[in-house]
Design a protein around this motif. Structure first.
Motif: not given
Ligand code: ZN
Ligand code: ZN
Length: 652
Positions: A408, A411, A442, A444-445
């Motif tokens: 990504c 992040c 992504c 995560s983010c």
């Molecule tokens: Zn990310």
């Protein structure tokens, strides 16, 4: 309720029984299927297959048939069944007469949907694939369009195949219109093959199974030669192709060679298909070319059943009743006293498990194959140089898209699908999960900007454009592109069709290592089959370049040697070690939790069970000789509700 009327014990071993000796002599006389005049009406007790395609009812029922109903073997009739009126097919007279017997209400059609030899084939299918006979019968005939049965049927019953046979004008110089010059020499070409003469002799007056590996330039011509041999012997021929669209070059060549004698039984709307079936049944054609259902074509005097590109995945029926055309073709040929030809550049592993004669060119007929290590981004210097010089080329890249998301950019986390953690592929400008197809974000983010590891057909298209001055065509863009003499085609499995022999300067085979690492017991075989089909597009003095780090892998060596024998041996060992040897019958059976212990108690080679929420799915392999007992047991379990679904020959 006659189980004796079903041939449960006969003819159910599909692949390991020794072939019967070659039977010489005249073809059997057969009444054309669908002949509504000469089929003798039956009277008295008859066994009927009611149209209730479930295993728990998969047995014949006895009804009284009055002569004035006008029904016989293969007739579609109406019968009372558990207080309702249902359709059914008359299977034949029976001695299994219960104390009380209902009567056949009426005949529903003048057409006879099968005769006795066809019924033998349908029963074999029902046994071999543990499928209800009613489902098999229904699948063997296209959906009925009743109005067609009365339209335009001037043919008197004696205008059947026999009389037409006497007027056949083939390629053997009999009187008649000239054949296309390009095809005149074809029988001679087959006779230069190892065992080619034996094949022509067998088609003329015998039977047996032949596995034919045509030279790339001969693929269509060999099929034409085989059909011609059948017609020259006053027999008919069935040619089975894996797909209808685009029309395979081999199908087109047969139509060109034999013209009005050829029924193209592929595609078309419901009415056209049924009309064609009736016309075939009436004896108007001597050759039927079609996809899977054509294996049941109601031709008489069949001398040849030819399976084109026998290793193709589409020769397996994906809906119930499941079957594989290869096996049904062999059985049909056996019943008819005909030759079965399994043709393909790389025959399947299955085709090596039964007695057959191998037919192949006497010398090497393939372009030389060079094996190189993939360079940066899968571009070896040798491939790049060859591509720069080639006028027409094909780059086989089985991986789609432009590349896989690695990281990504927002992040810095490793890229993974937020829903399933699957890999994210960039394709046609969009990021999507390769597993669940969710939009690529992504995990995560939630950002959708990724660092990408480039690779795939779109990327190959891009770099090829920088190497050659020729037009570069990517299969993913535009409508169904094929190879061209002055263009570079990039694509995967989806473009590997029978387009004749394009005789390209260069074929590059990319991502070979990834193809060999795919999951699945048959994935290596599918990869090699695709490579052979790709390599066949190179001209004899052209170049084939394979990029791989595993040059000694038997899969790669098969292509280098243009012979799959050693590869087949290594695959046979892998399959046996995994518990699913080639030639074994494989089923996926679903049912209740009682299922697994019940199957465990039966003879089998391998049984893998998974249970979830009270339902069980078992994958099992068994010796073909255990099939009759297995079929009886599974039908019994279906009556008890323990078995809910049976899928034969699932893709492994
Ligand atoms: Zn990310
Ligand atoms: Zn996903």
């Amino acid at each position: 309720m006659s189980s004796a009327a079903r041939s449960t014990d006969a003819g159910t071993t599909p692949s390991v029984e020794p072939e019967t000796p070659v039977s010489r002599g005249v073809p059997r006389t057969r009444r054309p299927i669908g002949d509504d005049v000469s089929g003798r009406p039956l009277s008295g007790p008859v066994s009927v297959c009611v149209d209730r395609p479930i295993l728990s009812l998969d047995r014949p029922f006895t009804y009284q048939l009055a002569e004035d109903v006008g029904a016989g073997v293969g007739s579609l009739v109406q019968v009372p069944f558990h207080g309702r009126r249902v359709r059914g097919w008359v299977l034949g007279p029976t001695d299994d007469v219960p104390a009380r017997m209902s009567a056949v209400t009426k005949s529903l059609s003048p057409v006879r949907y099968f005769d006795e030899p066809m019924l033998e084939l349908l029963r074999w299918m029902s046994d071999r694939y543990v499928a209800p006979l009613a489902a098999v019968i229904a699948r063997s005939v296209p959906p009925r369009v009743a109005s067609e049965e009365w339209a335009g049927r001037p043919a008197p019953p004696d205008a059947g195949p026999r009389r037409r046979a006497a007027t056949h004008r083939g390629l053997h110089g009999r009187a008649g219109p000239p054949s296309p010059a390009s095809l005149r020499s074809e029988p001679a070409r087959l006779s230069t093959y190892r065992n080619g003469e034996a094949l022509l002799d067998a088609i003329d007056r015998g039977d047996g199974t032949f596995v034919v590996r045509p030279a790339p330039a001969d693929e269509s011509a060999i099929a034409v030669a085989c059909v011609d041999a059948a017609l020259a012997g006053d027999r008919t021929a069935i040619v089975l192709v894996p797909e209808a669209d685009p029309l395979p070059a081999t199908a087109a060549a047969i139509r060109e060679a034999f013209g009005q004698d050829v029924a193209l039984f592929l595609g078309g709307d419901k009415r056209a298909r049924y009309r064609m079936w009736l016309d075939i049944a009436a004896g108007r054609y001597r050759v039927v070319v079609g996809t899977r259902p054509a294996v049941f074509a109601p031709l008489s005097f069949v001398g040849l059943v030819y399976v084109h590109r026998e290793g193709h995945a589409l020769h397996r029926e994906e809906r119930s009743p499941y079957y594989h055309v290869r096996d049904v073709a062999r059985e049909r040929a056996r019943i008819e006293g005909a030759v079965c030809v399994l043709a393909g550049f790389c025959p399947s592993l299955e085709s090596t498990t039964f007695p057959r004669v191998d037919v192949e060119p006497s010398g090497r007929s393939w372009a030389p194959v060079e094996v190189v290590k993939p360079g940066p981004e899968g571009r070896s210097p040798r491939l790049v140089r060859a591509l720069a010089q080639a006028r027409g080329a094909f780059l086989y890249e089985p991986l789609p898209g432009y590349g896989l998301a690695r990281v990504c950019r927002s992040c810095g986390e490793a890229a993974a699908c937020p829903s399933c953690r699957g890999a994210i592929r960039i394709q046609a400008g969009e990021a999507r999960c390769t597993v669940c197809e969710a939009p690529g974000r992504c995990a995560s983010c939630g950002a959708s900007d990724f660092g990408v590891a480039r690779g795939g057909a779109e990327r190959v298209h891009e770099w090829a454009q920088g190497v050659t001055r020729r037009r570069v065509v990517h299969a993913g863009t535009g409508a169904a592109p094929g190879p061209e003499a002055e263009a570079i085609l990039v694509g995967g499995q989806e473009v590997l069709k029978d387009v004749g022999s394009p005789a390209l300067d260069l074929v590059g085979i990319l991502s070979a290592d990834a193809s060999l690492r795919r999951p699945g017991l048959s994935s290596r075989e599918r990869a090699v089959n695709a490579w052979f089909e790709a390599a066949a597009w190179a001209r004899r003095d052209g170049r084939v370049i394979v990029q791989t780090t595993s040059s000694n892998d038997p899969a790669v060596q098969a292509l280098v040697m243009a012979r799959p024998d050693r590869f087949h041996m290594s695959e046979a060992m892998r399959r046996a070690e995994a518990g699913f040897p080639a030639g074994a019958a494989v089923f996926r059976v679903a049912g209740t939790e009682e299922l697994e212990p019940e199957l465990e108690a039966m003879p089998h080679r391998t049984l893998l069970g998974t249970a979830a929420g009270g339902a069980t799915v078992c994958l099992l392999a068994l010796d073909p000789s255990d099939l009759p007992a297995f079929g009886r047991a599974v039908r019994g379990l279906a009556e008890r509700g323990v078995v809910t679904r049976v899928e034969a020959e699932p893709h492994l």
